[in-house]
Motif scaffolding. Sequence first.
Motif, PDB file in Angstrom:
ATOM      1  N   GLN A 117       0.881  -1.300  -0.089  1.00  0.00           N
ATOM      2  CA  GLN A 117       0.047   0.037  -0.176  1.00  0.00           C
ATOM      3  C   GLN A 117       0.974   1.269   0.118  1.00  0.00           C
ATOM      4  O   GLN A 117       1.957   1.440   0.686  1.00  0.00           O
ATOM      5  CB  GLN A 117      -0.905   0.177   1.434  1.00  0.00           C
ATOM      6  CG  GLN A 117      -1.736   1.317   1.295  1.00  0.00           C
ATOM      7  CD  GLN A 117      -2.866   0.993   2.409  1.00  0.00           C
ATOM      8  OE1 GLN A 117      -2.942  -0.203   3.098  1.00  0.00           O
ATOM      9  NE2 GLN A 117      -3.492   2.085   2.609  1.00  0.00           N
ATOM     10  N   PRO A 118       0.544   2.351  -0.746  1.00  0.00           N
ATOM     11  CA  PRO A 118       1.190   3.393  -1.012  1.00  0.00           C
ATOM     12  C   PRO A 118       1.179   4.280   0.256  1.00  0.00           C
ATOM     13  O   PRO A 118      -0.155   4.260   0.971  1.00  0.00           O
ATOM     14  CB  PRO A 118       0.992   4.158  -2.074  1.00  0.00           C
ATOM     15  CG  PRO A 118      -0.442   3.422  -2.468  1.00  0.00           C
ATOM     16  CD  PRO A 118      -0.327   2.397  -1.891  1.00  0.00           C
ATOM     17  N   VAL A 119       2.258   4.918   1.018  1.00  0.00           N
ATOM     18  CA  VAL A 119       2.237   5.750   1.843  1.00  0.00           C
ATOM     19  C   VAL A 119       3.158   6.937   1.347  1.00  0.00           C
ATOM     20  O   VAL A 119       3.813   6.752   0.673  1.00  0.00           O
ATOM     21  CB  VAL A 119       2.860   5.189   3.145  1.00  0.00           C
ATOM     22  CG1 VAL A 119       1.440   4.053   3.729  1.00  0.00           C
ATOM     23  CG2 VAL A 119       3.816   4.438   3.139  1.00  0.00           C
ATOM     24  N   SER A 120       2.805   8.156   2.338  1.00  0.00           N
ATOM     25  CA  SER A 120       3.706   9.275   2.153  1.00  0.00           C
ATOM     26  C   SER A 120       4.143   9.683   3.581  1.00  0.00           C
ATOM     27  O   SER A 120       3.775   9.585   4.392  1.00  0.00           O
ATOM     28  CB  SER A 120       2.863  10.482   1.605  1.00  0.00           C
ATOM     29  OG  SER A 120       2.183   9.998   0.494  1.00  0.00           O
ATOM     30  N   ALA A 121       5.754  10.291   3.359  1.00  0.00           N
ATOM     31  CA  ALA A 121       6.206  10.878   4.481  1.00  0.00           C
ATOM     32  C   ALA A 121       5.466  11.963   5.081  1.00  0.00           C
ATOM     33  O   ALA A 121       4.865  12.825   4.219  1.00  0.00           O
ATOM     34  CB  ALA A 121       7.845  11.387   4.092  1.00  0.00           C
TER      35      ALA A 121
ATOM     36  N   ILE B 132       9.678  14.527  13.937  1.00  0.00           N
ATOM     37  CA  ILE B 132       9.418  12.947  13.876  1.00  0.00           C
ATOM     38  C   ILE B 132       9.174  12.540  12.490  1.00  0.00           C
ATOM     39  O   ILE B 132       8.112  13.007  12.074  1.00  0.00           O
ATOM     40  CB  ILE B 132       8.760  12.380  14.951  1.00  0.00           C
ATOM     41  CG1 ILE B 132       9.440  12.865  16.355  1.00  0.00           C
ATOM     42  CG2 ILE B 132       8.817  10.948  14.826  1.00  0.00           C
ATOM     43  CD1 ILE B 132      10.724  12.598  16.426  1.00  0.00           C
ATOM     44  N   LEU B 133       9.870  11.656  11.903  1.00  0.00           N
ATOM     45  CA  LEU B 133       9.264  11.159  10.328  1.00  0.00           C
ATOM     46  C   LEU B 133       8.409  10.212  10.930  1.00  0.00           C
ATOM     47  O   LEU B 133       8.502   9.115  11.550  1.00  0.00           O
ATOM     48  CB  LEU B 133      10.511  10.609   9.642  1.00  0.00           C
ATOM     49  CG  LEU B 133      10.108   9.839   8.409  1.00  0.00           C
ATOM     50  CD1 LEU B 133       9.335  10.797   7.267  1.00  0.00           C
ATOM     51  CD2 LEU B 133      11.250   9.384   7.758  1.00  0.00           C
ATOM     52  N   ARG B 134       7.226  10.178  10.321  1.00  0.00           N
ATOM     53  CA  ARG B 134       5.989   8.936   9.989  1.00  0.00           C
ATOM     54  C   ARG B 134       5.585   8.949   8.796  1.00  0.00           C
ATOM     55  O   ARG B 134       5.952   9.703   7.769  1.00  0.00           O
ATOM     56  CB  ARG B 134       5.193   9.292  11.098  1.00  0.00           C
ATOM     57  CG  ARG B 134       5.662   9.233  12.398  1.00  0.00           C
ATOM     58  CD  ARG B 134       4.453   9.255  13.505  1.00  0.00           C
ATOM     59  NE  ARG B 134       5.083   8.908  14.943  1.00  0.00           N
ATOM     60  CZ  ARG B 134       4.971   9.989  15.676  1.00  0.00           C
ATOM     61  NH1 ARG B 134       4.710  11.072  15.361  1.00  0.00           N
ATOM     62  NH2 ARG B 134       5.657   9.551  17.150  1.00  0.00           N
ATOM     63  N   PHE B 135       4.855   8.127   8.406  1.00  0.00           N
ATOM     64  CA  PHE B 135       4.165   7.821   7.238  1.00  0.00           C
ATOM     65  C   PHE B 135       2.782   7.653   7.275  1.00  0.00           C
ATOM     66  O   PHE B 135       2.307   7.429   8.366  1.00  0.00           O
ATOM     67  CB  PHE B 135       4.766   6.850   6.458  1.00  0.00           C
ATOM     68  CG  PHE B 135       6.065   6.981   5.869  1.00  0.00           C
ATOM     69  CD1 PHE B 135       6.370   7.227   4.627  1.00  0.00           C
ATOM     70  CD2 PHE B 135       7.180   6.730   6.691  1.00  0.00           C
ATOM     71  CE1 PHE B 135       7.782   7.405   4.026  1.00  0.00           C
ATOM     72  CE2 PHE B 135       8.717   7.094   6.200  1.00  0.00           C
ATOM     73  CZ  PHE B 135       8.817   7.368   4.957  1.00  0.00           C
TER      74      PHE B 135
END
Length: 149
Positions: free
Chosen positions: A113-117, A128-131
């Motif tokens: 499944q596509p996700v984005s930062a 904090i980096l999450r998606f």
Amino acid sequence: MERFPIVEVTAEPELEPYWSAAREGRLVLARCSVCGATPWMPRPFCSTHPRAVVEWIETGGRATIYSWTTVMKGEGVFKDSSPYVLAVVELEDGPRILTNVVTGDDEHLCIGQPVSAVFDHRAAGGSILRFITDDARTGTPLAGAQHGN
Ligand SMILES: [Zn+2]
């Protein structure tokens, strides 16, 4: 994003290009000028070519879910955040990243499944980096990331 705790972050001085970009909602990676490796977490050197120049490259922040689980009982600072999604995502531009995924529907996540930062700017020391899944996103990836204070 409010589901997750506000964690304390120490932004290492040698990773200032990463933390600076993160504060602006941009995801950058350190790339070895010899072999092109882009390790995660970013580091200012290549473990294979320690004398090589490392350049900081901007990514599109797009990734796909490589593996994931829903944590039903969080520990420590995540104690009050469960259930939440812990995932390994594979960035289009390179490495796999252990992260949290913000989703509107935990039960319908799937591998690939596509996700984005997206960046959580609530911590004082760094973003904090999450998606985030497309269905949970309210703005555009990266540029639409939440901006605190
Ligand atoms: Zn290298």
